[in-house]
Design a protein around this motif. Structure first.
Motif, PDB file in Angstrom:
ATOM      1  N   PRO A   1      -3.036  -7.709   9.240  1.00  0.00           N
ATOM      2  CA  PRO A   1      -1.792  -7.283   8.574  1.00  0.00           C
ATOM      3  C   PRO A   1      -0.682  -7.037   9.590  1.00  0.00           C
ATOM      4  O   PRO A   1      -0.864  -6.309  10.564  1.00  0.00           O
ATOM      5  N   MET A   2       0.474  -7.652   9.344  1.00  0.00           N
ATOM      6  CA  MET A   2       1.660  -7.351  10.141  1.00  0.00           C
ATOM      7  C   MET A   2       2.340  -6.088   9.618  1.00  0.00           C
ATOM      8  O   MET A   2       3.033  -5.385  10.347  1.00  0.00           O
ATOM      9  N   SER A   3       2.170  -5.847   8.328  1.00  0.00           N
ATOM     10  CA  SER A   3       2.717  -4.670   7.664  1.00  0.00           C
ATOM     11  C   SER A   3       1.846  -4.429   6.438  1.00  0.00           C
ATOM     12  O   SER A   3       0.796  -5.051   6.280  1.00  0.00           O
ATOM     13  N   THR A   4       2.272  -3.530   5.574  1.00  0.00           N
ATOM     14  CA  THR A   4       1.499  -3.281   4.360  1.00  0.00           C
ATOM     15  C   THR A   4       1.671  -4.388   3.333  1.00  0.00           C
ATOM     16  O   THR A   4       0.994  -4.387   2.301  1.00  0.00           O
TER      17      THR A   4
ATOM     18  N   ILE B   1       0.821  -1.213   0.000  1.00  0.00           N
ATOM     19  CA  ILE B   1       0.000   0.000   0.000  1.00  0.00           C
ATOM     20  C   ILE B   1       0.856   1.264   0.000  1.00  0.00           C
ATOM     21  O   ILE B   1       0.478   2.292  -0.570  1.00  0.00           O
ATOM     22  N   ASN B   2       2.050   1.209   0.620  1.00  0.00           N
ATOM     23  CA  ASN B   2       2.933   2.372   0.615  1.00  0.00           C
ATOM     24  C   ASN B   2       3.484   2.643  -0.784  1.00  0.00           C
ATOM     25  O   ASN B   2       3.526   3.787  -1.241  1.00  0.00           O
ATOM     26  N   ILE B   3       3.920   1.570  -1.469  1.00  0.00           N
ATOM     27  CA  ILE B   3       4.446   1.732  -2.818  1.00  0.00           C
ATOM     28  C   ILE B   3       3.315   2.117  -3.767  1.00  0.00           C
ATOM     29  O   ILE B   3       3.484   2.983  -4.628  1.00  0.00           O
ATOM     30  N   ARG B   4       2.157   1.474  -3.597  1.00  0.00           N
ATOM     31  CA  ARG B   4       1.001   1.826  -4.437  1.00  0.00           C
ATOM     32  C   ARG B   4       0.608   3.275  -4.206  1.00  0.00           C
ATOM     33  O   ARG B   4       0.259   4.002  -5.145  1.00  0.00           O
ATOM     34  N   GLY B   5       0.667   3.710  -2.934  1.00  0.00           N
ATOM     35  CA  GLY B   5       0.343   5.100  -2.631  1.00  0.00           C
ATOM     36  C   GLY B   5       1.302   6.059  -3.308  1.00  0.00           C
ATOM     37  O   GLY B   5       0.889   7.086  -3.861  1.00  0.00           O
ATOM     38  N   ALA B   6       2.613   5.730  -3.274  1.00  0.00           N
ATOM     39  CA  ALA B   6       3.611   6.582  -3.927  1.00  0.00           C
ATOM     40  C   ALA B   6       3.355   6.649  -5.430  1.00  0.00           C
ATOM     41  O   ALA B   6       3.411   7.726  -6.038  1.00  0.00           O
ATOM     42  N   PHE B   7       3.077   5.493  -6.032  1.00  0.00           N
ATOM     43  CA  PHE B   7       2.812   5.457  -7.474  1.00  0.00           C
ATOM     44  C   PHE B   7       1.567   6.277  -7.825  1.00  0.00           C
ATOM     45  O   PHE B   7       1.592   7.096  -8.766  1.00  0.00           O
TER      46      PHE B   7
END
Length: 303
Positions: free
Chosen positions: A248-251, A154-160
């Motif tokens: 979720p343990m992380s994204t 989700i962090n990488i998707r958010g950045a994209f």
């Protein structure tokens, strides 16, 4: 009653969904966008363009978002310790939530100034708007391409998505600048700012909703609790499933705990290895912990 507590991730646990290393992508994106924010804000002030200033504010929030996401991805790689036995993986969820909060602040600030400009339109240099925003298209599209892979995070998707949306917003500012050159209408600039706010708001809502759900330990998107329960219930020798939890343990990483009632007794390590592999391959759950019980009495009314 007989019970065996088995950690199936000791038998075939995979790390296929661990965060990929995007350190260089974050560094390049932060440098490019920081430089562009300074240029865009300066020329927005010089040209009197609220659209450029609004876009610069949005880009600044994206720089902060990239910094947060990068920091979280680094923290997620730190090993577990005595106090944080899962490590610092959940920092990626906190970063996503913080990013959504930053965007909400940016929306409020831009909207306030835009409404003021709508009431009192100011003269705008359309040529400067179009040229600076054209550079923005190249910067934002290039940064978005750095995060094209890794969309399961989700962090990488958010950045994209942020960078891709910025490229589209910059295109809108270019069109607005050309329209001002052709028509001389002052209202076009703040009107485009409102469109920018709407675009940011749309993307922010999705990010906020997903990050809040993760912070509340909701079942991650793309994983069906019903399908996981049906899979576990259908395993040979399983009479009932209870206390099933997926979070979720992380994204990028998901954990599961479940109690399986198996009257015939513990089926052995081979069963656990196969179960862990199937959960990882078909349900994207890489950290399962299974407790085997031989009597329904252990689950009370839960099964």
């Amino acid at each position: 009653m007989g019970a065996g507590h088995s950690h199936s991730h000791d038998h075939g646990h995979g790390h296929s969904h661990a965060p990929a290393d995007f350190g260089n992508a974050f560094l390049i994106g932060i440098i490019l966008n920081t430089a562009f924010v300074i240029v865009e804000a300066a020329y927005g002030w010089i040209s009197g363009s609220m659209a450029l200033i609004a876009d610069a504010g949005h880009n600044l929030s994206d720089v902060l978002a990239l910094l947060l996401a990068w920091g979280a991805s680094v923290a997620a790689r730190r090993p577990a310790c005595e106090r944080f036995t899962y490590g610092f993986k959940s920092s990626t969820i906190l970063a996503a939530l913080a990013n959504a909060g930053l965007l909400l602040v940016a929306i409020g600030a831009i909207l306030f100034e835009t409404l003021h400009r709508m009431a009192e339109p100011a003269p705008v240099q359309g040529e400067t708007m179009a040229i600076v925003a054209g550079i923005g298209i190249l910067v934002n599209a290039g940064t978005a391409a750095l995060f094209l892979r890794g969309q399961h995070d989700i962090n990488i998707r958010g950045a994209f998505l942020h960078m891709a949306a910025d490229a589209l917003v910059s295109l809108g500012v270019v069109i607005a600048g050309l329209a001002i050159i052709w028509t001389g209408e002052r209202w076009i600039d703040p009107a485009v700012s409102l469109v920018i706010v709407a675009v940011i708001g749309w993307g922010t809502w999705g990010l906020l909703k997903d990050s809040v759900a993760m912070s509340m330990l909701g079942v991650p998107k793309g994983i069906s609790e019903n399908k996981v329960r049906a899979y576990l219930s259908g395993l040979p020798g399983v009479d009932a499933v209870h206390d099933l939890h997926i979070w979720p343990m992380s994204t990028t990483e998901t954990a599961l705990t479940a109690h399986l009632v198996m009257p015939a007794g513990h089926p052995g390590d081979g069963f656990l290895r196969q179960l862990a592999g199937e959960l990882d391959r078909h349900h994207r759950i890489g950290h399962p912990t299974i407790q085997i019980e031989t009597s329904r009495a252990a689950c009370g009314t839960g099964c």
